[in-house]
Design a protein around this motif. Sequence first.
Motif, short mmCIF file in Angstrom:
data_model
loop_
_atom_site.label_atom_id
_atom_site.label_comp_id
_atom_site.label_asym_id
_atom_site.label_seq_id
_atom_site.Cartn_x
_atom_site.Cartn_y
_atom_site.Cartn_z
N THR A 93 0.87 -1.17 0.00
CA THR A 93 0.00 0.00 0.00
C THR A 93 0.91 1.23 0.00
N PRO A 94 0.36 2.42 -0.18
CA PRO A 94 1.22 3.60 -0.13
C PRO A 94 1.89 3.80 1.24
N SER A 95 1.31 3.25 2.28
CA SER A 95 1.89 3.48 3.60
C SER A 95 2.82 2.36 4.07
N LYS A 96 2.56 1.10 3.63
CA LYS A 96 3.38 0.00 4.14
C LYS A 96 3.29 -1.21 3.22
N CYS A 97 4.14 -2.17 3.50
CA CYS A 97 4.05 -3.49 2.87
C CYS A 97 4.72 -4.49 3.79
N GLU A 98 4.59 -5.76 3.44
CA GLU A 98 5.27 -6.80 4.18
C GLU A 98 6.33 -7.42 3.29
N GLN A 99 7.43 -7.81 3.92
CA GLN A 99 8.51 -8.49 3.22
C GLN A 99 8.59 -9.89 3.80
N GLY A 100 8.66 -10.88 2.94
CA GLY A 100 8.70 -12.24 3.45
C GLY A 100 8.98 -13.26 2.38
N SER A 101 8.67 -14.51 2.70
CA SER A 101 8.93 -15.65 1.81
C SER A 101 10.39 -15.73 1.40
N LEU A 102 11.26 -15.18 2.24
CA LEU A 102 12.69 -15.21 1.93
C LEU A 102 13.25 -16.57 2.30
N MET A 103 13.89 -17.18 1.32
CA MET A 103 14.61 -18.41 1.56
C MET A 103 15.76 -18.49 0.57
N VAL A 104 16.86 -19.03 1.04
CA VAL A 104 18.02 -19.28 0.19
C VAL A 104 18.43 -20.73 0.41
N SER A 109 23.59 -20.79 0.92
CA SER A 109 23.35 -19.69 1.86
C SER A 109 24.58 -19.20 2.59
N MET A 110 25.53 -20.06 2.86
CA MET A 110 26.71 -19.64 3.62
C MET A 110 27.90 -19.32 2.72
N THR A 111 27.73 -19.33 1.40
CA THR A 111 28.85 -19.10 0.50
C THR A 111 28.99 -17.65 0.05
N LYS A 133 6.20 3.81 3.47
CA LYS A 133 6.76 4.46 4.66
C LYS A 133 7.32 3.44 5.66
N ALA A 134 6.80 2.21 5.63
CA ALA A 134 7.22 1.19 6.58
C ALA A 134 7.14 -0.19 5.94
N ILE A 135 7.99 -1.08 6.43
CA ILE A 135 7.99 -2.46 5.97
C ILE A 135 7.91 -3.37 7.19
N ILE A 136 7.02 -4.33 7.12
CA ILE A 136 6.85 -5.30 8.20
C ILE A 136 7.54 -6.58 7.77
N ASN A 137 8.31 -7.15 8.68
CA ASN A 137 8.94 -8.44 8.44
C ASN A 137 8.78 -9.23 9.73
N ASP A 138 8.05 -10.31 9.67
CA ASP A 138 7.74 -11.11 10.85
C ASP A 138 8.52 -12.42 10.76
N ASN A 139 9.45 -12.62 11.69
CA ASN A 139 10.27 -13.82 11.71
C ASN A 139 10.08 -14.58 13.01
N ARG A 140 10.36 -15.86 12.95
CA ARG A 140 10.36 -16.66 14.17
C ARG A 140 11.44 -16.12 15.10
N HIS A 141 11.18 -16.16 16.38
CA HIS A 141 12.17 -15.65 17.36
C HIS A 141 13.47 -16.43 17.32
N ASP A 142 13.43 -17.70 16.90
CA ASP A 142 14.64 -18.52 16.90
C ASP A 142 15.32 -18.57 15.53
N ASN A 143 14.91 -17.74 14.62
CA ASN A 143 15.53 -17.71 13.29
C ASN A 143 16.74 -16.76 13.34
N LYS A 144 17.83 -17.28 13.84
CA LYS A 144 19.02 -16.47 14.08
C LYS A 144 19.57 -15.86 12.79
N ASN A 145 19.50 -16.59 11.69
CA ASN A 145 20.02 -16.05 10.42
C ASN A 145 19.24 -14.81 10.00
N MET A 146 17.93 -14.91 9.96
CA MET A 146 17.12 -13.76 9.53
C MET A 146 17.19 -12.63 10.54
N ASN A 147 17.11 -12.97 11.80
CA ASN A 147 17.12 -11.92 12.81
C ASN A 147 18.45 -11.18 12.86
#
Length: 149
Positions: A93-104, A109-111, A133-147
């Motif tokens: 939307t003009p005010s925000k969006c969500e970023q997700g479905s990220l996977m490698v 991934s480590m190269t 104006k803002a982006i929301i990214n919701d990750n699992r608390h234990d996802n150390k790589n993404m966090n």
Amino acid sequence: MIDIKTLVAKYRHQDIVGKIVDLSPVTEKDLPEIVRLRNTPKMMYYLNQNYELTLESQLEWYKKYLRRGDDLYWTIKDKSGKVIGTNRLYDITPSKCEQGSLMVDENYSMTAPYAAEAIMLSLDCAFEVFKVKAIINDNRHDNKNMNSI
């Protein structure tokens, strides 16, 4: 004001080129590789996917995706053109969006900083092209790589 649907339509046919990866709009031919990647145990866990995808279910989702005008879904390709993951902006939307479905792919991934660049490219698109104006990214608390990114 930014016309979100027009921009989404444009970017569904346009690569976003980076230094080590490119974001390429997902096409039907990418679906078998997406299903393979999403069905790995680690991806299933981190994407909160509690069932194995099938090519048929991914195709059904993809057809619905094509009807939406506020969603961009990319494959992440290395410079040889190999699909190594996915990334997405949705509910734009003009005010925000969500970023997700990220996977490698774990094999890559480590190269190199593939995930970091894929995120930066999508964030640049969100802020510079869509002017959100803002982006929301919701990750699992234990996802150390993404966090850590």
